[in-house]
Design an enzyme around this catalytic site. Structure first.
Site, mmCIF file in Angstrom:
data_model
loop_
_atom_site.group_PDB
_atom_site.id
_atom_site.type_symbol
_atom_site.label_atom_id
_atom_site.label_comp_id
_atom_site.label_asym_id
_atom_site.label_seq_id
_atom_site.Cartn_x
_atom_site.Cartn_y
_atom_site.Cartn_z
ATOM 1 N N CYS A 116 -16.304 1.711 0.953
ATOM 2 C CA CYS A 116 -15.095 0.937 1.274
ATOM 3 C C CYS A 116 -14.651 1.138 2.717
ATOM 4 C CB CYS A 116 -13.971 1.274 0.300
ATOM 5 S SG CYS A 116 -13.393 2.979 0.424
ATOM 6 N N GLN A 147 -10.134 -3.931 -2.929
ATOM 7 C CA GLN A 147 -11.428 -3.452 -2.430
ATOM 8 C C GLN A 147 -12.531 -3.719 -3.457
ATOM 9 O OE1 GLN A 147 -12.273 -1.738 0.656
ATOM 10 N NE2 GLN A 147 -14.237 -2.394 -0.137
ATOM 11 N N ASP A 183 -17.232 7.400 -1.552
ATOM 12 C CA ASP A 183 -15.967 7.322 -0.810
ATOM 13 C C ASP A 183 -15.659 8.733 -0.289
ATOM 14 O OD1 ASP A 183 -13.528 6.437 0.209
ATOM 15 O OD2 ASP A 183 -12.485 6.435 -1.715
ATOM 16 N N HIS A 239 -7.531 0.737 -6.256
ATOM 17 C CA HIS A 239 -7.726 -0.093 -5.062
ATOM 18 C C HIS A 239 -8.404 -1.404 -5.506
ATOM 19 C CE1 HIS A 239 -7.885 -1.203 -1.019
ATOM 20 N NE2 HIS A 239 -8.714 -0.319 -0.505
ATOM 21 N N ARG A 243 0.876 -1.181 0.000
ATOM 22 C CA ARG A 243 0.000 0.000 0.000
ATOM 23 C C ARG A 243 0.903 1.218 0.000
ATOM 24 N NH1 ARG A 243 -5.218 1.479 3.626
ATOM 25 N NH2 ARG A 243 -6.058 0.130 2.016
ATOM 26 N N ARG A 278 -13.591 -8.451 2.177
ATOM 27 C CA ARG A 278 -12.176 -8.181 1.900
ATOM 28 C C ARG A 278 -11.352 -9.420 2.238
ATOM 29 N NH1 ARG A 278 -10.120 -3.051 1.883
ATOM 30 N NH2 ARG A 278 -8.279 -4.148 1.095
HETATM 31 N N1 NVA Z 1 -9.948 6.783 -1.268
HETATM 32 C C1 NVA Z 1 -9.576 6.363 0.070
HETATM 33 C C2 NVA Z 1 -9.799 4.898 0.227
HETATM 34 C C3 NVA Z 1 -9.454 4.362 1.593
HETATM 35 C C4 NVA Z 1 -9.634 2.879 1.704
HETATM 36 C C5 NVA Z 1 -8.114 6.717 0.317
HETATM 37 O O1 NVA Z 1 -7.291 6.520 -0.573
HETATM 38 O O2 NVA Z 1 -7.808 7.201 1.403
HETATM 39 N N1 CP Z 2 -11.142 0.020 2.719
HETATM 40 C C1 CP Z 2 -9.870 -0.075 3.116
HETATM 41 O O1 CP Z 2 -8.962 -0.331 2.341
HETATM 42 O O2 CP Z 2 -9.691 0.093 4.456
HETATM 43 P P1 CP Z 2 -8.298 0.304 5.194
HETATM 44 O O3 CP Z 2 -7.756 1.635 4.764
HETATM 45 O O4 CP Z 2 -8.681 0.287 6.647
HETATM 46 O O5 CP Z 2 -7.379 -0.815 4.836
#
Ligand code: NVA
Ligand code: CP
Length: 301
Positions: A260, A132, A220, A129, A102, A288
């Site tokens: 998500c 997800q 989101d 992502h 990540r 997930r």
């Molecule tokens: N769009 C959000 C998704 C978090 C799972 C982010 O990147 O923070």
């Molecule tokens: N939805 C998601 O990826 O959650 P986290 O940021 O908690 O991993």
């Protein structure tokens, strides 16, 4: 070597196969039939951003599959002190059987795959992502019995979630309408891809236009991880881009709502809509685990 760097790289068949495998693994886990598909294997999990779901579901998933997961914070790795990703990839490939990462830049994930010699899984970048969205598709199919012919609607930022949902929905036979403000559109490469699907994809400025007859409504946060300093400006730009009761009257009567998570109540979604659809949203979070176990078995077995 197969990776999950972005859904654009996967065929419809890849997605279908992983969703089927996810359903099977979920069933086996719930009925005491789970098998140790990845016994003796180790997954490295590199995190340059925070996580609750991704971290815990990958770690638990690997445990349930008989393997081990290593949590590798970029703050503690030499990568955080400037060791090139090309070198990190070649070193870690000699210890591990797979890497979940990540991070911010998609190019970093692609470089890991280019220089490493083990499967790489994208656990979120600024661009996409995919893990997800596999869980989202699994949840929709579970509840609606199919994906083909359904309409997805996404309200909000043209971010990692919107990018992956557009690709995942279209490759799964769904149509998708999105609504986003000017300057917050999805990535150009995703728009190019979506164009090839004709009227199965539509982009609007107003949420109302996008929500009409939707089977699934998704949103989101307005400011993603790494965009905290833009929060104020974004709150202004996204005013009205909210999933609320009024918007839901335009969707199908039995429309699902997914998020998500983490969610910001009264910003992109009202607490009322969130709680009315909490069953779906938390099943999505649970999925997930099952979807990622499927991804790991698909790539690492
Ligand atoms: N769009 C959000 C998704 C978090 C799972 C982010 O990147 O923070
Ligand atoms: N939805 C998601 O990826 O959650 P986290 O940021 O908690 O991993």
């Amino acid at each position: 070597m197969k990776h999950l760097l972005k859904l654009l790289d996967w065929s419809s068949e890849d997605i279908q196969e992983v969703l089927n495998l996810a359903d099977q693994l979920k069933y086996e886990q719930k009925h005491g039939l789970a098998k140790k598909h990845l016994e003796g294997k180790t997954l490295g999990m590199i995190f340059e951003k925070a996580s609750t779901r991704t971290r815990v579901s990958f770690e638990v998933g690997m445990f349930q599959l008989g393997g081990k997961a290593l949590f590798l914070s970029s703050h503690d790795l030499q990568i955080g002190r400037g060791e090139p990703v090309e070198d990190t990839a070649r070193v870690l490939s000699r210890y591990l059987d797979g890497i979940m990462i990540r991070t911010f830049k998609q190019s970093e994930v692609e470089a890991l795959a280019q220089y490493g010699s083990i499967p790489i899984i994208n656990g979120l970048t600024d661009f996409c992502h995919p893990c997800q969205v596999l869980a989202d598709l699994m949840t929709i199919r579970e509840r609606k019995g199919r994906l083909t012919g359904l309409k997805m609607c996404f309200i909000g930022d043209g971010n990692n979630m919107m990018n992956s949902l557009i690709v995942g929905a279209l490759k799964s036979g769904m149509s998708i309408s999105v609504a986003c403000p000017e300057n917050y559109e999805p990535d150009e490469s995703v728009l190019e891809f979506a164009k090839t699907y004709g009227d199965k994809f539509a982009m609007f400025r107003t949420p109302k236009e996008a929500a009409v007859d939707a089977d699934v409504v998704i949103t989101d946060v307005w400011a993603s991880m790494g965009q905290e300093s833009e929060a104020k400006e974004r709150a202004k730009a996204f005013e009205g881009y909210q999933v609320n009761d009024e918007l839901m009257t335009l969707a199908k009567e039995d429309a699902m709502v997914l998020h998500c998570l983490p969610a910001h109540r009264e910003e992109e979604i009202t607490a009322k809509v969130f709680e009315a659809h909490a069953d779906e949203i938390f099943e999505e979070a649970e999925n997930r685990l099952h979807a990622q176990k499927a991804v790991m078995v698909y790539l690492m077995k």
